[in-house]
Scaffold this active site. Structure first.
Site, PDB file in Angstrom:
ATOM      1  N   GLU A 257       0.915  -1.170   0.187  1.00 33.69           N
ATOM      2  CA  GLU A 257       0.030  -0.126  -0.014  1.00 33.69           C
ATOM      3  C   GLU A 257       0.978   1.196   0.064  1.00 33.69           C
ATOM      4  O   GLU A 257       1.609   1.416   1.040  1.00 33.69           O
ATOM      5  CB  GLU A 257      -0.891  -0.136   1.359  1.00 33.69           C
ATOM      6  CG  GLU A 257      -2.109   0.875   1.105  1.00 33.69           C
ATOM      7  CD  GLU A 257      -2.374   1.589   2.501  1.00 33.69           C
ATOM      8  OE1 GLU A 257      -2.784   0.833   3.428  1.00 33.69           O
ATOM      9  OE2 GLU A 257      -2.503   2.832   2.597  1.00 33.69           O
ATOM     10  N   CYS A 296      -2.784   8.263   4.377  1.00 33.21           N
ATOM     11  CA  CYS A 296      -2.753   7.454   2.954  1.00 33.21           C
ATOM     12  C   CYS A 296      -4.067   7.752   2.032  1.00 33.21           C
ATOM     13  O   CYS A 296      -4.046   7.682   1.045  1.00 33.21           O
ATOM     14  CB  CYS A 296      -2.304   6.117   2.929  1.00 33.21           C
ATOM     15  SG  CYS A 296      -3.538   5.467   4.079  1.00 33.21           S
TER      16      CYS A 296
HETATM   17  P1  NDP Z   1       9.281   4.641   3.917  1.00 33.20           P
HETATM   18  O1  NDP Z   1       8.776   3.867   2.568  1.00 33.20           O
HETATM   19  O2  NDP Z   1      10.411   5.146   3.906  1.00 33.20           O
HETATM   20  O3  NDP Z   1       9.120   3.713   5.108  1.00 33.20           O
HETATM   21  C1  NDP Z   1       8.188   2.697   5.250  1.00 33.20           C
HETATM   22  C2  NDP Z   1       8.461   1.651   6.065  1.00 33.20           C
HETATM   23  O4  NDP Z   1       9.749   1.138   5.527  1.00 33.20           O
HETATM   24  C3  NDP Z   1       9.072   1.949   7.617  1.00 33.20           C
HETATM   25  O5  NDP Z   1       8.834   1.037   8.311  1.00 33.20           O
HETATM   26  C4  NDP Z   1      10.592   1.883   7.164  1.00 33.20           C
HETATM   27  O6  NDP Z   1      11.532   1.693   8.195  1.00 33.20           O
HETATM   28  C5  NDP Z   1      10.491   0.700   6.303  1.00 33.20           C
HETATM   29  N1  NDP Z   1      11.745   0.590   5.296  1.00 33.20           N
HETATM   30  C6  NDP Z   1      12.242   1.632   4.660  1.00 33.20           C
HETATM   31  N2  NDP Z   1      13.342   0.964   3.861  1.00 33.20           N
HETATM   32  C7  NDP Z   1      13.488  -0.250   3.995  1.00 33.20           C
HETATM   33  C8  NDP Z   1      14.010  -1.573   3.670  1.00 33.20           C
HETATM   34  N3  NDP Z   1      15.020  -1.255   2.558  1.00 33.20           N
HETATM   35  N4  NDP Z   1      13.569  -2.685   3.808  1.00 33.20           N
HETATM   36  C9  NDP Z   1      12.541  -2.852   4.710  1.00 33.20           C
HETATM   37  N5  NDP Z   1      11.939  -1.909   5.309  1.00 33.20           N
HETATM   38  C10 NDP Z   1      12.162  -0.647   4.940  1.00 33.20           C
HETATM   39  O7  NDP Z   1       8.059   5.479   3.959  1.00 33.20           O
HETATM   40  P2  NDP Z   1       7.722   6.796   5.248  1.00 33.20           P
HETATM   41  O8  NDP Z   1       6.795   6.147   6.158  1.00 33.20           O
HETATM   42  O9  NDP Z   1       9.079   7.184   5.692  1.00 33.20           O
HETATM   43  O10 NDP Z   1       6.982   7.550   4.554  1.00 33.20           O
HETATM   44  C11 NDP Z   1       7.585   8.146   3.443  1.00 33.20           C
HETATM   45  C12 NDP Z   1       6.720   8.545   2.520  1.00 33.20           C
HETATM   46  O11 NDP Z   1       5.716   7.404   2.085  1.00 33.20           O
HETATM   47  C13 NDP Z   1       5.568   9.548   2.817  1.00 33.20           C
HETATM   48  O12 NDP Z   1       6.139  11.006   2.486  1.00 33.20           O
HETATM   49  C14 NDP Z   1       4.635   9.461   1.831  1.00 33.20           C
HETATM   50  O13 NDP Z   1       4.843  10.157   0.613  1.00 33.20           O
HETATM   51  C15 NDP Z   1       4.713   7.921   1.625  1.00 33.20           C
HETATM   52  N6  NDP Z   1       3.619   7.271   2.445  1.00 33.20           N
HETATM   53  C16 NDP Z   1       2.418   6.703   1.806  1.00 33.20           C
HETATM   54  C17 NDP Z   1       1.614   5.759   2.498  1.00 33.20           C
HETATM   55  C18 NDP Z   1       0.334   5.666   1.940  1.00 33.20           C
HETATM   56  O14 NDP Z   1      -0.081   4.663   2.232  1.00 33.20           O
HETATM   57  N7  NDP Z   1       0.068   6.390   0.695  1.00 33.20           N
HETATM   58  C19 NDP Z   1       1.566   6.130   4.041  1.00 33.20           C
HETATM   59  C20 NDP Z   1       2.584   6.500   4.317  1.00 33.20           C
HETATM   60  C21 NDP Z   1       3.812   6.949   3.746  1.00 33.20           C
HETATM   61  P3  NDP Z   1      12.318   2.988   8.736  1.00 33.20           P
HETATM   62  O15 NDP Z   1      11.282   3.825   9.290  1.00 33.20           O
HETATM   63  O16 NDP Z   1      13.024   2.391   9.977  1.00 33.20           O
HETATM   64  O17 NDP Z   1      13.126   3.555   7.771  1.00 33.20           O
END
Ligand code: NDP
Length: 685
Positions: A257, A296
């Site tokens: 998602e 989201c």
């Molecule tokens: P990220 O994709 O950066 O992080 C989401 C999750 O993935 C976090 O738990 C993060 O951990 C983890 N993660 C990051 N890199 C890896 C990897 N290589 N392997 C496994 N897990 C990983 O998104 P954010 O939550 O930081 O949000 C950033 C952007 O994402 C927002 O600004 C928005 O644009 C979008 N977003 C969209 C959503 C939606 O459903 N439409 C919901 C939330 C965000 P860690 O935090 O430890 O890096």
């Protein structure tokens, strides 16, 4: 120095050896906690889930699992103040926290209740009916869902630290899968607090929930073909996960998602003085400001008919001007902070990209504070910005590509419904869309146009507005997810969300062995006619296949007349010989279907007081062959399924009922549903 968050791994709390990275309060910039997973044995967590959590969970029936979810929901409800106190540090107001914390607890309650009502008190779920695969009836087929011996990994976004975990945990838990939760680091202190409450309660079997606080290095490497990952976050990270060899070639299931450019459409039928106009404006402002737009499901694109675009912009600007921004601890604050200064920078970058083809019509330029006063807040260290409304030029591409993950929406004018739908589709797949309209034709046209591009569509009008849960709220009973750019995943949706975690298998066998496998009597399987009427047996004594085959009873014209007069059902096919003769299906007077079923009840019942307590319905009733005066009907009633109810001294018995005529042709088939005492005479009597 503040506390270093711990992971809950393989039955104990693990603390990394290093100092970790600081996590800052969104409004004050103070350090809340530190985070690190350095030294964590991630493969051991996966083994623990598989070897300890999974087997413990799968030894329980769906009803037992549901009871644990309910106990957990109650426990969290009693302790939710602790979560509220911490949630404010993520920048969330009390209204935002209610969505996260109470929304999460509500999801547990919902799954607990659906699990009991819609799943059997067993460990498998049957899917669809029996498929007869041979002429002689000795070879049949049926689909069933079984639990996987794997682990459900959830990787969550920062915006819903509690709901994000619980909405994924509940369906996986019911499905028999242990979970490993990896929260986004930014707000992981709130998830850690919730996991501490859960583990401390001792309600969940050990190994069914583990927490990975910090970087996820090595997590996907440890997964195999029976495991799944449910990811919520950025499209960028989703891309990295999609390319992982264990996903590409190793059979690990990945649900995504990600970014979603959700839209809300003002119907072409709506005029500025219609109630739908205000409802639409209110909906957009709510979605822009709840969680400071970091949802989201928030509305990023506001699609309005060209002639009213100016009025919509004015109404939105007027409402947005009243939104108070500041420290979420201040009860007068309507919109709190973004999760971090880093997130605000991301939003500013997105706004920059959007303003190349759009003008700012409300809020500070490029997502700054724009001179607005903040309530009780530090404008430098806190991640604040005012809500920002943009108006795109015709043909602008950026609003369909750039997701500003904050309090930002763009108004786009459309000309005719087809263009509205085409603009919505330019988001390339979204989680949710809404349309404000009171016109039935518009509602159908828009919903059908939007459906292929969206996981959920809300139709908002004066009739549902008061009770509507709004554009942005995913509900446990409805599907949450969207096609294309939104990730292509699906979560929630009631029991659909549970079954998605299980494997559907088609089983082919003889009726007897299928009955043994499914614990569900199968047409063609052996029947036990022991001579003891099954209505004399308690739940403990009843066996699947126990049968009563009645003597025949002839249906007379007097019976039919009497039933017609007595019930008032004087439909011509039962009362008017000439008209009935002209009926192409009957060719004469026939007995009422309900008369046949009533007579059948009289044939199979054993009337004396006994363990059968009540009849609570029939399922799948079909009248197959007309019954005429002079026909002799008989009924065979067979125990099909026995479901003891936990916490009650009775259970449900589903009976297979087949009514036949003198030629042995089935005239009616159905399932009779009864409640039967677990013991008889009752233990206390
Ligand atoms: P990220 O994709 O950066 O992080 C989401 C999750 O993935 C976090 O738990 C993060 O951990 C983890 N993660 C990051 N890199 C890896 C990897 N290589 N392997 C496994 N897990 C990983 O998104 P954010 O939550 O930081 O949000 C950033 C952007 O994402 C927002 O600004 C928005 O644009 C979008 N977003 C969209 C959503 C939606 O459903 N439409 C919901 C939330 C965000 P860690 O935090 O430890 O890096």
């Amino acid at each position: 120095m503040s506390t270093l968050l711990e992971s809950y791994a393989a039955g104990r709390w693990f603390r990394a050896a290093d100092e970790g990275e600081p996590l800052l309060d969104a409004a004050t910039g103070e350090e809340v906690a530190r985070i690190s997973s350095r030294g964590l044995d991630v493969p051991a967590m996966v083994r623990h889930a598989r070897e300890t959590g999974g087997p413990a969970l799968r030894s329980l029936t769906f009803h037992e699992r549901a009871a644990l979810l309910k106990a957990l929901a109650k426990h969290l409800n009693e302790h939710k103040d602790e979560l509220y106190a911490l949630s404010v540090r993520t920048g969330a107001t009390a209204r935002d926290t209610a969505i996260d914390v109470d929304g999460g607890i509500g999801t547990l309650f919902s799954y607990a209740s659906r699990g009991v009502r819609e799943l059997p008190n067993d460990t498998i779920v049957l899917d669809g009916g029996l498929e007869r695969l041979s002429k002689g009836g000795t070879f049949v087929g049926r689909h069933l869902y079984a639990s996987r011996p794997g682990v459900a990994v959830q990787i969550n976004a920062f915006n819903f630290p509690v709901w994000g975990m619980l909405e994924k945990l509940a369906p996986a838990f019911l499905a028999g899968l242990p979970s490993i939760v990896k929260p986004a680091s930014q707000t992981a202190y709130l998830t850690e607090a919730a996991v501490r409450l859960i583990i401390g309660s001792g309600i969940l079997p050990e190994g069914t929930l583990q927490l990975l606080a910090g970087g996820a290095a090595g997590l996907l490497d440890a997964l195999t073909v029976q495991d799944s990952v449910a990811f919520t976050g950025s499209a960028h990270t989703a891309g990295i996960l999609r390319r992982h060899p264990n996903v590409l070639d190793g059979g690990v299931q990945l649900g995504v998602e990600a970014d979603s450019l959700n839209c809300s459409i003002l119907g072409p039928d709506v005029r500025p003085d219609d109630p739908e106009f205000d409802l639409f404006v209110k909906g957009v402002v709510t979605e822009m400001t709840v969680k400071a737009g970091q949802k989201c499901t928030a509305i990023r694109r506001v699609l309005v008919p060209g002639p009213v675009a100016e009025s919509v912009v004015e109404a939105l600007a007027a409402r947005l001007a009243k939104v108070t921004v500041g420290d979420p601890r201040n009860p007068d604050v309507r919109m709190g902070a973004l999760a971090s200064l880093g997130q605000r920078d991301e939003v500013r970058k997105a706004v920059e990209a959007l303003t190349a083809s759009a003008e700012v019509v409300a809020g500070g330029p490029a997502g700054t504070l724009g001179g607005a006063t903040l309530l009780d807040a530090d404008p430098v260290r806190g991640a604040f910005m005012t809500p920002l409304l943009l108006r795109a030029r015709r043909g602008a591409a950026a609003p369909h590509d750039v997701e500003p993950f904050g309090p930002v929406s763009t108004v786009l004018a459309y000309d005719g419904l087809d263009e509205a739908v085409a603009l919505a589709a330019r988001g390339r797949g979204s989680l949710v869309a809404s349309v404000a309209t009171h016109d039935p034709e518009v509602a159908r046209a828009v919903v059908l146009g939007l459906a292929p591009w969206h996981g959920r569509v809300l139709v908002l009008d004066r009739d549902d507005a008061k009770e509507s849960t709004g554009h942005g709220s995913p509900l446990p009973v409805l599907v949450h997810g969207g096609p294309g750019r939104a990730g292509g995943g699906e979560e929630l949706g009631g029991i659909r969300g549970v079954l998605r975690h299980m494997q559907r298998t088609a089983v082919q066998s003889s009726p007897d062995l299928l009955t043994a496998v499914t614990r569900h009597w199968t047409t063609g399987a052996a029947r036990n006619e022991s001579g003891v009427h099954p209505f004399r047996k308690s739940l403990a004594e009843l066996r699947i296949g126990d049968t009563i085959a009645s003597a025949p009873r002839t249906v007379s014209l007097a019976d039919i007349d009497h039933f017609a007069e007595f019930t008032g059902d004087t439909f011509y096919a039962h009362t008017d010989p000439e008209a009935a003769a002209r009926n192409p299906l009957f060719g004469g007077i026939v007995a009422h279907g309900y008369l046949v079923v009533s007579l059948a009840a009289g044939l199979f019942v054993d009337p004396a007081p006994g363990p059968v307590l009540a009849n609570f319905g029939v399922d799948a009733l079909r009248f197959l062959t007309p019954v005429k005066a002079g026909d002799a009907i008989a009924v065979t009633l067979t125990v099909k399924q026995i479901t003891p109810r936990s916490g009650a001294d009775y259970g449900e018995v589903r009976w297979d009922a087949v009514v036949t005529n003198q030629d042995g042709t089935p005239v009616a088939t159905y399932d009779v549903l009864t409640l039967v005492a677990k013991t008889w005479p009752a233990a206390d009597g």
